[in-house]
Design a protein around this motif. Sequence first.
Motif, PDB file in Angstrom:
ATOM      1  N   CYS A   1      -9.521 -11.968   0.305  1.00 22.96           N
ATOM      2  CA  CYS A   1     -10.587 -11.177   0.937  1.00 22.96           C
ATOM      3  C   CYS A   1     -11.550 -10.736  -0.149  1.00 22.96           C
ATOM      4  CB  CYS A   1      -9.998  -9.968   1.657  1.00 22.96           C
ATOM      5  SG  CYS A   1     -11.241  -8.798   2.274  1.00 22.96           S
ATOM      6  N   VAL A   2     -12.774 -11.219  -0.063  1.00 21.56           N
ATOM      7  CA  VAL A   2     -13.796 -10.834  -1.023  1.00 21.56           C
ATOM      8  C   VAL A   2     -14.602  -9.678  -0.453  1.00 21.56           C
ATOM      9  CG1 VAL A   2     -15.817 -11.572  -2.310  1.00 21.56           C
ATOM     10  CG2 VAL A   2     -13.926 -13.162  -1.943  1.00 21.56           C
TER      11      VAL A   2
ATOM     12  N   MET B   1      -7.605  -0.859   0.139  1.00 28.02           N
ATOM     13  CA  MET B   1      -7.804  -2.121   0.848  1.00 28.02           C
ATOM     14  C   MET B   1      -6.477  -2.516   1.480  1.00 28.02           C
ATOM     15  SD  MET B   1     -10.365  -4.422  -1.461  1.00 28.02           S
ATOM     16  CE  MET B   1     -10.813  -5.400  -0.012  1.00 28.02           C
ATOM     17  N   GLY B   2      -6.567  -3.173   2.607  1.00 28.13           N
ATOM     18  CA  GLY B   2      -5.330  -3.513   3.297  1.00 28.13           C
ATOM     19  C   GLY B   2      -5.436  -4.762   4.143  1.00 28.13           C
ATOM     20  N   TRP B   3      -4.282  -5.198   4.599  1.00 29.02           N
ATOM     21  CA  TRP B   3      -4.183  -6.319   5.526  1.00 29.02           C
ATOM     22  C   TRP B   3      -3.519  -5.839   6.815  1.00 29.02           C
ATOM     23  CZ3 TRP B   3      -6.546 -10.825   4.673  1.00 29.02           C
ATOM     24  CH2 TRP B   3      -6.869 -11.176   3.358  1.00 29.02           C
ATOM     25  N   PHE B   4      -4.118  -6.218   7.916  1.00 33.49           N
ATOM     26  CA  PHE B   4      -3.561  -5.957   9.238  1.00 33.49           C
ATOM     27  C   PHE B   4      -3.444  -7.298   9.951  1.00 33.49           C
ATOM     28  CE2 PHE B   4      -3.722  -1.301   9.868  1.00 33.49           C
ATOM     29  CZ  PHE B   4      -4.348  -0.946   8.690  1.00 33.49           C
ATOM     30  N   ARG B   5      -2.648  -7.336  10.987  1.00 26.79           N
ATOM     31  CA  ARG B   5      -2.552  -8.560  11.779  1.00 26.79           C
ATOM     32  C   ARG B   5      -2.460  -8.202  13.252  1.00 26.79           C
ATOM     33  NH1 ARG B   5       3.458 -10.275   9.653  1.00 26.79           N
ATOM     34  NH2 ARG B   5       4.638  -8.663  10.762  1.00 26.79           N
ATOM     35  N   GLN B   6      -2.893  -9.171  14.059  1.00 27.63           N
ATOM     36  CA  GLN B   6      -2.837  -8.990  15.505  1.00 27.63           C
ATOM     37  C   GLN B   6      -2.404 -10.305  16.126  1.00 27.63           C
ATOM     38  OE1 GLN B   6      -6.377  -7.333  17.259  1.00 27.63           O
ATOM     39  NE2 GLN B   6      -5.280  -6.749  19.113  1.00 27.63           N
ATOM     40  N   ALA B   7      -1.233 -10.291  16.721  1.00 31.29           N
ATOM     41  CA  ALA B   7      -0.731 -11.476  17.425  1.00 31.29           C
ATOM     42  C   ALA B   7      -1.287 -11.477  18.845  1.00 31.29           C
ATOM     43  CB  ALA B   7       0.791 -11.449  17.445  1.00 31.29           C
TER      44      ALA B   7
ATOM     45  N   LEU C   1      -9.145  -9.159  -2.790  1.00 33.30           N
ATOM     46  CA  LEU C   1      -7.818  -8.740  -2.358  1.00 33.30           C
ATOM     47  C   LEU C   1      -7.032  -9.975  -1.948  1.00 33.30           C
ATOM     48  CD1 LEU C   1      -5.989  -6.251  -1.467  1.00 33.30           C
ATOM     49  CD2 LEU C   1      -6.925  -6.660   0.820  1.00 33.30           C
ATOM     50  N   TYR C   2      -5.738  -9.977  -2.250  1.00 33.66           N
ATOM     51  CA  TYR C   2      -4.890 -11.118  -1.911  1.00 33.66           C
ATOM     52  C   TYR C   2      -3.677 -10.661  -1.108  1.00 33.66           C
ATOM     53  CZ  TYR C   2      -7.482 -13.240  -5.775  1.00 33.66           C
ATOM     54  OH  TYR C   2      -8.484 -13.707  -6.594  1.00 33.66           O
TER      55      TYR C   2
ATOM     56  N   ALA D   1      -2.050  -7.833  -3.669  1.00 32.17           N
ATOM     57  CA  ALA D   1      -2.550  -7.670  -5.034  1.00 32.17           C
ATOM     58  C   ALA D   1      -4.069  -7.663  -4.995  1.00 32.17           C
ATOM     59  CB  ALA D   1      -2.038  -8.792  -5.935  1.00 32.17           C
ATOM     60  N   GLN D   2      -4.670  -7.156  -6.061  1.00 32.74           N
ATOM     61  CA  GLN D   2      -6.128  -7.114  -6.121  1.00 32.74           C
ATOM     62  C   GLN D   2      -6.594  -7.566  -7.492  1.00 32.74           C
ATOM     63  OE1 GLN D   2      -8.169  -3.769  -7.131  1.00 32.74           O
ATOM     64  NE2 GLN D   2      -6.469  -2.652  -8.038  1.00 32.74           N
TER      65      GLN D   2
END
Length: 127
Positions: free
Chosen positions: A22-23, A34-40, A79-80, A71-72
């Motif tokens: 994520c740039v 910064m974060g990661w979310f998901r939606q099924a 962001l990874y 990680a960033q």
Amino acid sequence: QVQLVESGGGSVQAGGSLRLSCVASGYTYSSYSMGWFRQAPGKGREGVAAIYTGDDSTYYADNVKGRFTIAQDNAKNTLYLQMNSLKPKHTAMYYCAATSRRFSSTLWDCSELWNDWGRGTEVTAAS
């Protein structure tokens, strides 16, 4: 204007790995979360992992600990999310998020508290 652009999604066999990126651009704060979310499909958005850029504090959902790594890279404003041993239950649209807030370990996964979102990248793990 803050912009978050995800990449790296795709289709893999169960047990495979993917690395999401994520740039971020337009952020004026020196430190932020910064974060990661998901939606099924048919489900709500859930937090996967988060990181505070000021000190690299990280938070993970219990169901990804030991399997996913956030990680960033400050120099690249990127962001990874390294995802290993993927399973069909990990299939979802994954979203990058950012906010100026610094979270405790119990609030980072509240999507309502995040201000900026990317459009998502799709991850499919086939059985």
